[in-house]
Design an enzyme around this catalytic site. Structure first.
Site, PDB file in Angstrom:
ATOM      1  N   THR A 165      37.765  57.369  85.398  1.00 18.82           N
ATOM      2  CA  THR A 165      37.568  58.769  84.748  1.00 18.82           C
ATOM      3  C   THR A 165      38.697  57.803  82.845  1.00 18.82           C
ATOM      4  O   THR A 165      39.464  57.053  83.176  1.00 18.82           O
ATOM      5  CB  THR A 165      38.472  59.678  85.054  1.00 18.82           C
ATOM      6  OG1 THR A 165      39.525  59.195  85.316  1.00 18.82           O
ATOM      7  CG2 THR A 165      38.352  60.084  86.339  1.00 18.82           C
ATOM      8  N   HIS A 166      37.352  58.648  81.780  1.00 14.91           N
ATOM      9  CA  HIS A 166      38.503  58.365  80.539  1.00 14.91           C
ATOM     10  C   HIS A 166      38.035  56.339  80.724  1.00 14.91           C
ATOM     11  O   HIS A 166      38.085  55.879  79.674  1.00 14.91           O
ATOM     12  CB  HIS A 166      39.165  58.274  80.154  1.00 14.91           C
ATOM     13  CG  HIS A 166      39.739  59.714  80.367  1.00 14.91           C
ATOM     14  ND1 HIS A 166      39.956  60.821  79.206  1.00 14.91           N
ATOM     15  CD2 HIS A 166      39.914  60.489  81.574  1.00 14.91           C
ATOM     16  CE1 HIS A 166      40.345  61.948  79.906  1.00 14.91           C
ATOM     17  NE2 HIS A 166      40.737  61.441  81.119  1.00 14.91           N
ATOM     18  N   SER A 287      18.858  35.305  74.884  1.00 11.99           N
ATOM     19  CA  SER A 287      19.348  35.362  72.986  1.00 11.99           C
ATOM     20  C   SER A 287      18.033  34.085  72.207  1.00 11.99           C
ATOM     21  O   SER A 287      18.084  33.244  73.546  1.00 11.99           O
ATOM     22  CB  SER A 287      20.404  34.751  72.868  1.00 11.99           C
ATOM     23  OG  SER A 287      20.476  34.961  71.511  1.00 11.99           O
ATOM     24  N   LYS A 293      23.276  33.464  76.869  1.00 13.78           N
ATOM     25  CA  LYS A 293      22.881  35.103  77.083  1.00 13.78           C
ATOM     26  C   LYS A 293      21.801  35.422  78.530  1.00 13.78           C
ATOM     27  O   LYS A 293      20.975  35.210  78.311  1.00 13.78           O
ATOM     28  CB  LYS A 293      23.222  35.606  75.665  1.00 13.78           C
ATOM     29  CG  LYS A 293      24.244  35.837  74.896  1.00 13.78           C
ATOM     30  CD  LYS A 293      25.094  36.535  74.414  1.00 13.78           C
ATOM     31  CE  LYS A 293      23.609  37.818  74.301  1.00 13.78           C
ATOM     32  NZ  LYS A 293      25.115  38.660  73.439  1.00 13.78           N
ATOM     33  N   GLU A 300      19.148  49.002  77.950  1.00  9.54           N
ATOM     34  CA  GLU A 300      18.799  49.739  76.440  1.00  9.54           C
ATOM     35  C   GLU A 300      18.177  49.996  76.238  1.00  9.54           C
ATOM     36  O   GLU A 300      18.822  51.505  75.565  1.00  9.54           O
ATOM     37  CB  GLU A 300      19.109  47.811  75.791  1.00  9.54           C
ATOM     38  CG  GLU A 300      21.026  47.249  76.517  1.00  9.54           C
ATOM     39  CD  GLU A 300      21.075  45.737  75.471  1.00  9.54           C
ATOM     40  OE1 GLU A 300      21.250  45.982  73.967  1.00  9.54           O
ATOM     41  OE2 GLU A 300      20.375  45.184  76.127  1.00  9.54           O
TER      42      GLU A 300
END
Ligand code: ARG
Length: 467
Positions: A165-166, A287, A293, A300
């Site tokens: 949570t948070h 990348s 990467k 996304e």
């Protein structure tokens, strides 16, 4: 706008550069919808065939004319499907493009097709049919996504992960339980889709321009032929209503919001810092500069598609807001919003279904993270309530002190020696260590809908039966 004494050829200085002449070309450009509503060709032709068949059945046109019309419309359908149809912007929209071609193919009988209807009920029909099909497709795609989650949930009914949570470690949960949270979300989306299909399942054709018609048409017959439950009941509402499109967009926006939360979790989970999941090469990119990467681009982009879908919803709500009844040309702007949102939603669901099925779950890493951050502190407090009879508030306080001590010592709760725990509260015994493991923690949460593997399996069985 320039008045007609100005040279139309030179047109407006601000925006006229691309126009060969003045207002006429502009009028055509702003007015024509064929560029996008040609997508409705199959629905338009189906609607016209049903309408012509009904007209003949009611004796409004002859069977001979009806046969010519139906034959001609089927020819046009093959022409368009085969890419052998020339759409013309002068003919404005799909309705007039089809009708003009019909006239070329069958002559004057073509002129009888538009008896007892208007483009207003025609476009309402075509678009409703299109949205209905899209909703049915969305329903199937959501079922596929839910199935993917059910499989992963079953596989990971016992795999422990930190629940947040948070975005702070809260309590251990199972990955299966987390997957089932998405099943609930997409299950609600699918039930919204089903309701929307029920709402729109009324046939607009026969409302004509807005007032109905004096011809003895049979709207029940066309409704049935086109697969609608019944005809709409008010001709004014029929041609001014776009609720079905707005409902589609609302559903898409809510589903898109769910998809974006999932996308965000996948982005977070696949970072080296979390390392909970690994996306395969099929759903990631490299990348061009940083060789190490592996980027979760698909996730996304799913996250981003929500922006387009929300934009479409707000656009159509804004287009419709304040329009007087019945039809206004503003409503022509409905289609691109829906087409764009539908494409985005389909892509997003498909990409997510692929990612959910494809991602490798690192259960060891998840378990390690599940135990850190004092995730079983609540279990210690509950133990104090259960075994030592403390009120929960006191137990919370005692546990807080234990957490502070562990933090000072740089260790986990389960690593605190019994003497330390007993110094905080004398009633603590070595039995407490049984509840401090993450496995014991999740197994204990057997409340209905809780994270215990036994509960998760019950929920999976429930959803399997209705998927
Ligand atoms: N192309 C129009 C639309 O998409 C069709 C309806 C036109 N009706 C009219 N009265 N001009 O809404």
């Amino acid at each position: 706008m320039a008045d007609d004494t100005t040279d139309t050829k030179s047109s407006n200085q601000m925006w006229g550069g691309r126009f060969a002449s003045g207002p006429d070309a502009i009028m055509e450009e702003i007015n024509a919808s064929i560029g996008f509503d040609k997508k409705l060709f199959a629905q338009d032709i189906r609607g016209s065939i049903a309408h012509a068949t009904m007209l003949a059945h009611q004796g409004i046109i002859t069977t001979d004319d009806k046969d010519k019309i139906v034959h001609g419309l089927n020819t046009i359908l093959s022409e368009i499907e085969g890419g052998n149809f020339e759409f013309s912007r002068q003919l404005e929209d799909i309705h007039m493009n089809v009708e003009a071609r019909l006239a070329t193919l069958i002559g004057p009988a073509a002129g009888r097709l538009h008896t007892a209807r208007s483009r207003n009920d025609q476009v309402a029909l075509d678009f409703r049919l299109w949205v209905k099909e899209e909703l049915q497709k969305t329903e199937q795609m959501l079922t596929g996504l839910i199935a993917a989650f059910l499989d992963r949930a079953e596989e990971h009914a016992e795999s422990v992960m930190p629940g947040f949570t948070h975005l702070q470690t809260a309590q251990p949960v199972t990955f299966g339980h987390h997957c089932m949270a998405y099943v609930e979300m997409f299950g609600r989306d699918r039930s919204r889709v089903r309701h929307a299909i029920e709402h729109l399942d009324e046939s607009p054709i026969g409302a004509a321009a807005l007032a109905g018609t004096g011809y003895p048409i049979d709207r029940h017959m066309t409704a049935k032929a086109l697969g609608f439950r019944e005809p709409t009941r008010n001709s004014i509402d029929t041609v001014s209503d776009r609720d079905f499109a707005i409902e589609f967009l609302s559903i898409a926006a809510i589903a898109g919001m769910h998809l974006s939360r999932l996308a965000e979790e996948i982005v977070i989970w696949s970072t080296p810092q979390f390392g909970f999941v690994r996306l395969s090469d099929a759903f990631s990119t490299g990348s061009s500069i940083m060789p190490q990467k592996k980027n979760p681009d698909a996730a996304e982009l799913v996250r981003a598609k929500t922006g387009r879908i929300n934009g479409s919803l707000v656009a159509l709500l804004t287009i419709m807001k304040g329009l007087p009844l019945a039809y206004s040309k503003d409503m022509q702007e409905d289609k691109e919003q829906v087409f764009d949102a539908a494409e985005s939603l389909e892509l997003a669901i498909a990409a997510m279904t692929g990612m959910v099925r494809d991602m490798t779950v690192n259960t060891a890493r998840m378990k390690e993270a599940a135990g850190s951050g004092y995730s079983t502190a609540t279990d210690l407090a509950d133990w104090l309530v259960r075994e030592a009879g403390l009120p929960f508030r006191d137990a919370h306080h005692v546990t807080g002190r234990a957490v502070a001590l562990a933090e000072n010592k740089g260790c986990d709760l389960a690593e605190l020696p019994l003497s330390d725990l007993q110094a905080i509260h004398a009633a603590i015994t070595d039995k407490v260590y049984d509840v401090l493991t993450v496995e014991a923690s999740v197994a204990s949460r057997k409340s209905f809908g809780g994270t215990a593997p036994s509960e998760v399996r019950k929920q999976i069985a429930f959803w399997r039966a209705r998927n």
